[in-house]
Motif scaffolding. Structure first.
Motif, PDB file in Angstrom:
ATOM      1  N   MET A 109      68.222  47.522  49.312  1.00 25.02           N
ATOM      2  CA  MET A 109      69.582  47.497  49.849  1.00 25.02           C
ATOM      3  C   MET A 109      69.645  47.594  51.359  1.00 25.02           C
ATOM      4  SD  MET A 109      71.760  49.745  47.161  1.00 25.02           S
ATOM      5  CE  MET A 109      70.571  50.703  46.273  1.00 25.02           C
ATOM      6  N   GLU A 110      68.629  48.166  51.967  1.00 19.95           N
ATOM      7  CA  GLU A 110      68.662  48.359  53.414  1.00 19.95           C
ATOM      8  C   GLU A 110      68.725  47.023  54.143  1.00 19.95           C
ATOM      9  OE1 GLU A 110      65.552  50.933  54.783  1.00 19.95           O
ATOM     10  OE2 GLU A 110      66.307  52.602  53.601  1.00 19.95           O
ATOM     11  N   ASN A 111      69.491  47.020  55.215  1.00 24.66           N
ATOM     12  CA  ASN A 111      69.711  45.847  56.060  1.00 24.66           C
ATOM     13  C   ASN A 111      70.398  44.690  55.349  1.00 24.66           C
ATOM     14  OD1 ASN A 111      68.431  47.100  58.327  1.00 24.66           O
ATOM     15  ND2 ASN A 111      66.474  46.703  57.317  1.00 24.66           N
ATOM     16  N   LYS A 112      71.121  44.984  54.284  1.00 27.19           N
ATOM     17  CA  LYS A 112      71.919  43.983  53.575  1.00 27.19           C
ATOM     18  C   LYS A 112      73.396  44.318  53.811  1.00 27.19           C
ATOM     19  CE  LYS A 112      68.525  41.979  51.153  1.00 27.19           C
ATOM     20  NZ  LYS A 112      67.386  42.754  51.466  1.00 27.19           N
ATOM     21  N   PRO A 113      74.274  43.317  53.796  1.00 26.00           N
ATOM     22  CA  PRO A 113      75.714  43.611  53.922  1.00 26.00           C
ATOM     23  C   PRO A 113      76.202  44.410  52.722  1.00 26.00           C
ATOM     24  CG  PRO A 113      75.272  41.246  54.091  1.00 26.00           C
ATOM     25  CD  PRO A 113      73.992  41.904  53.703  1.00 26.00           C
ATOM     26  N   LEU A 114      77.073  45.372  52.960  1.00 28.49           N
ATOM     27  CA  LEU A 114      77.604  46.187  51.872  1.00 28.49           C
ATOM     28  C   LEU A 114      78.396  45.338  50.875  1.00 28.49           C
ATOM     29  CD1 LEU A 114      77.987  48.968  50.590  1.00 28.49           C
ATOM     30  CD2 LEU A 114      79.983  49.282  52.048  1.00 28.49           C
TER      31      LEU A 114
END
Length: 162
Positions: free
Chosen positions: A154-159
């Motif tokens: 999930m890190e560095n992905k758009p929420l």
């Protein structure tokens, strides 16, 4: 945002037990149940882990020493070492920009232990990109579980990424 975090926390707290149990029991007792019985499916513990709650405990023979720890650290205290006395718990409902979400699968709407429960706290930057994630899942194993692979994915992905 802060108001979203506060609403998510309040919504989840309402799902824990029922009015009579909440009036007779305490949040510290719930945490102690989770510490002394790792198979106890504590919704509160998951919420406090994901929301970065800080718990102050008193310990030592003279009961004058205090220490502030996370909820995860509290339940990890060995039952053989000592029984800490919970003094306080602080949850920052304003928190950094992000999104807090909890989920509970149960047999009834209220007054039921969770089959599976989870709490997720996503911290995002100004562009809405996830920069940090706290996750706690219950009902999978004794005690809370966090998937490091899922957190990394999930890190560095758009929420808002579908």
């Amino acid at each position: 945002s802060g108001s979203q975090r506060g609403r998510a926390i309040a919504r989840h707290l309402h799902l824990i037990a029922n009015h009579q149990v909440r009036n007779a029991g305490s949040w510290a007792g719930n945490l102690e149940m989770a510490r002394s019985h790792p198979d106890f499916p504590s919704d509160l513990l998951l919420l406090l882990i994901a929301s970065d709650a800080q718990i102050t405990v008193q310990y030592g023979k003279d009961d004058t020493k205090t220490k502030t720890i996370t909820a995860g650290d509290y339940v990890a205290i060995s039952r053989e070492n000592f029984a800490p006395f919970v003094v306080s718990c602080e949850v920052d409902i304003s928190g950094p920009a992000g999104f807090l979400h909890t989920h509970k699968v149960m047999g009834r709407h209220v007054n039921a232990h969770a089959f599976v429960n989870a709490a997720f706290n996503f911290k995002v930057d100004q562009q809405g990109t996830i920069v940090a994630t706290k996750m706690a899942i219950g009902g999978i194993q004794n005690g809370p579980f966090a998937s490091e692979r899922a957190i990394s994915a999930m890190e560095n992905k758009p929420l808002n990424n579908q």
